[in-house]
Design an enzyme around this catalytic site. Structure first.
Site, short mmCIF file in Angstrom:
data_model
loop_
_atom_site.label_atom_id
_atom_site.label_comp_id
_atom_site.label_asym_id
_atom_site.label_seq_id
_atom_site.Cartn_x
_atom_site.Cartn_y
_atom_site.Cartn_z
N TYR A 60 8.15 114.07 -20.19
CA TYR A 60 8.52 114.73 -18.93
C TYR A 60 8.02 116.16 -18.92
O TYR A 60 8.20 116.89 -19.89
CB TYR A 60 10.04 114.73 -18.73
CG TYR A 60 10.42 113.98 -17.48
CD1 TYR A 60 10.10 114.50 -16.23
CD2 TYR A 60 11.03 112.73 -17.55
CE1 TYR A 60 10.40 113.80 -15.08
CE2 TYR A 60 11.33 112.02 -16.40
CZ TYR A 60 11.01 112.56 -15.16
OH TYR A 60 11.29 111.86 -14.03
N GLU A 62 8.08 118.58 -15.84
CA GLU A 62 8.24 119.27 -14.56
C GLU A 62 7.83 120.74 -14.68
O GLU A 62 8.20 121.42 -15.64
CB GLU A 62 9.68 119.17 -14.07
CG GLU A 62 9.98 117.82 -13.46
CD GLU A 62 11.40 117.69 -12.96
OE1 GLU A 62 12.16 118.67 -13.04
OE2 GLU A 62 11.74 116.60 -12.48
N ASP A 206 -10.48 115.99 3.42
CA ASP A 206 -9.96 114.89 2.62
C ASP A 206 -11.17 114.10 2.12
O ASP A 206 -11.74 113.29 2.86
CB ASP A 206 -9.03 114.03 3.46
CG ASP A 206 -8.39 112.91 2.64
OD1 ASP A 206 -8.87 112.66 1.51
OD2 ASP A 206 -7.43 112.30 3.13
N THR A 232 -8.39 111.78 -3.73
CA THR A 232 -7.92 110.86 -4.76
C THR A 232 -8.88 110.99 -5.94
O THR A 232 -9.96 111.56 -5.81
CB THR A 232 -7.94 109.40 -4.28
OG1 THR A 232 -9.28 109.08 -3.90
CG2 THR A 232 -7.01 109.19 -3.09
N LYS A 235 -11.49 106.68 -6.54
CA LYS A 235 -12.50 105.99 -5.70
C LYS A 235 -13.88 106.27 -6.28
O LYS A 235 -14.11 105.93 -7.44
CB LYS A 235 -12.29 106.38 -4.24
CG LYS A 235 -10.88 105.96 -3.76
CD LYS A 235 -10.59 106.30 -2.31
CE LYS A 235 -9.15 105.95 -1.97
NZ LYS A 235 -8.80 106.29 -0.59
N ARG A 241 -5.87 106.12 -10.99
CA ARG A 241 -5.21 106.27 -9.68
C ARG A 241 -4.42 107.56 -9.68
O ARG A 241 -3.44 107.71 -10.42
CB ARG A 241 -4.30 105.09 -9.39
CG ARG A 241 -4.96 103.74 -9.54
CD ARG A 241 -4.21 102.65 -8.83
NE ARG A 241 -4.48 102.73 -7.41
CZ ARG A 241 -5.58 102.25 -6.82
NH1 ARG A 241 -6.51 101.65 -7.54
NH2 ARG A 241 -5.75 102.37 -5.52
#
Ligand code: PLP
Length: 425
Positions: A60, A62, A206, A232, A235, A241
């Site tokens: 974790y 954060e 984008d 992203t 692609k 991903r």
């Protein structure tokens, strides 16, 4: 002595959960044996796959490197810093945030950074090639903001910048998105930049679809013209991903705060690691070759399809993507897509601009060349690919299952000579 196990046979998974392992194995075969033409998909390298399957998964984190809410970040901070520094170098930006879980949450973070609920935002309409998250009604971005939408011209299939300017000056959106999911042509970031400045809007490029082409120099960079770049990583960029937001230093704080704590909790560190690996790959000369080959393949495929009487939106392509209107072939997009799938050619059905059919049963199919390029297919193979598509669509119209089976065998036969990255078969 037994032969060493191939690293991708998943021995632990096979022992612990044979049912799930069998499904993964089936997917590996499917990806190996079919011609994957979905323009948003690709094959990541074995190195990217390995990075995303590491113990970084267990941690974790954060916060951001050096500013975390959990201890034990000695290695994780370095992983994220590597990814950030590589993103800055590959795209030539001052700031990068590599934590967004995927493209849609990355875009939501942009709205959170620059707009209030109810504000006007502007993007390309979904049926014209835009993305859901550019203010389309069924998306949170169209429900919580007032989305106004531009399109492409009916006669050319191209963006009409007079129309975009008129709309922007009339509506005064807080945020303008350019880019999309079904745009076969170069995006004129400079033209959008001029309009956004005139209208006083934050301009977001984008580049989810074309990030790999931008990184490899096969599409102009948005950097000097836009305020924020959203992308992203899975692609054309050929990473795991995930997503990234990039900007000049001036917007760094707003974007970082919007991603965490505005929208997300802990980053997916295994994904961050795989993004770092993909960006290292994207900085190599071989990636430039790949990016240019993606475009060369798409252009060759478009030519071969035009020669077979296919109607291509905008008449062709400048990038990795081709949008076909099958109306002249008298086969609906969905029937064609499903038949091609049975022929071992994986595409998606798609609306075309000004489609007279419904989104779930549209007139077109959308195809692209990133995956086949990652396997090493070259322009000289594209007449064969166009031929298979032609035969598949014709067979779909006639319900000729035998013809589809024959194509499927030919596809598998050619692809056996072009092993896909990251696959055991
Ligand atoms: C794919 C895509 C997205 C969304 O990405 P997800 O990871 O599927 O949420 C956003 N914008 C554009 C232009 C895309 O093509």
């Amino acid at each position: 002595m037994t032969a060493p196990q191939h690293p991708y046979t998943h021995p632990a998974l096979t022992a612990a959960d044979p049912e799930l392992a069998a499904l993964v194995g089936a997917e590996e075969r499917l990806q190996a044996e079919t011609l994957r033409l979905i323009p948003s998909e690709n094959y990541v390298s074995a190195a990217v796959l390995e990075a995303s399957g590491t113990v970084l998964q267990n941690k974790y984190s954060e916060g951001y490197p050096g500013r975390r809410y959990y201890e034990g970040q000695q290695n994780i901070d370095q992983v994220e810093t590597l990814a950030v520094e590589r993103a800055k170098a590959v795209f030539g930006v001052e700031h990068a945030n590599v934590q967004p879980y995927s493209g849609s949450p990355a875009n939501l973070a942009v709205y959170l950074a620059f707009a209030e609920p109810g504000d006007t935002v502007m993007g390309m309409a979904l049926p014209m090639g835009g993305h859901l998250t550019h203010g389309w009604g069924v998306s949170a971005t169209g429900k919580w903001f007032r989305g106004v939408q531009y399109g492409v011209r009916h006669d050319t299939g191209l963006i009409d910048f007079d129309e975009v300017r008129e709309l922007a000056l009339k509506e005064r959106p807080k945020v303008i998105f350019c880019g999309g999911t079904a745009l076969p042509r170069t995006i004129d970031f400079a033209a959008f930049g001029e309009i956004a400045r005139e209208a006083g809007a934050v301009l977001v490029a984008d580049i989810a679809h074309i990030a790999g082409l931008v990184a490899g120099g096969a599409h102009p960079s948005p950097v000097p013209h836009v305020d924020v770049i959203s992308t992203t990583t899975h692609k054309t960029l050929r990473g795991p991903r995930g997503a990234m937001l990039m900007s000049r230093e001036e917007h760094a704080k707003a974007l970082d705060k919007a991603v965490f704590p505005g929208l997300q909790g802990g980053p997916h560190n295994q994904t961050t690691a795989a993004i770092a690996v993909a960006l290292r790959e994207a900085s190599q000369p071989t990636f430039r070759d790949y990016a240019h080959a993606v475009v060369a393949n798409a252009k060759a495929l478009a030519e071969a399809l035009l020669a077979r009487g296919f109607d291509l939106v905008s008449g062709g392509t400048d990038n990795h993507l081709i949008l076909m209107d099958l109306t002249p072939k008298q086969v609906p997009g969905k029937i064609a897509a499903k038949a091609l799938d049975r022929a071992g050619i994986v595409v998606n059905y798609n609306t075309v601009p000004y489609d007279t059919r419904k989104p779930f049963d549209p007139s077109g199919i959308r195809i692209g060349t990133p995956s086949l390029t990652s396997r090493g297919l070259a322009p000289e193979h594209m007449t064969l690919v166009a031929d298979w598509i032609d035969r598949g669509v014709a067979a779909a119209g006639k319900g000729d299952e035998q013809a589809l089976t024959a194509v499927r065998a030919e596809v598998a036969d050619l692809l056996a000579a072009f092993p896909a990255p990251g696959l055991p078969v």
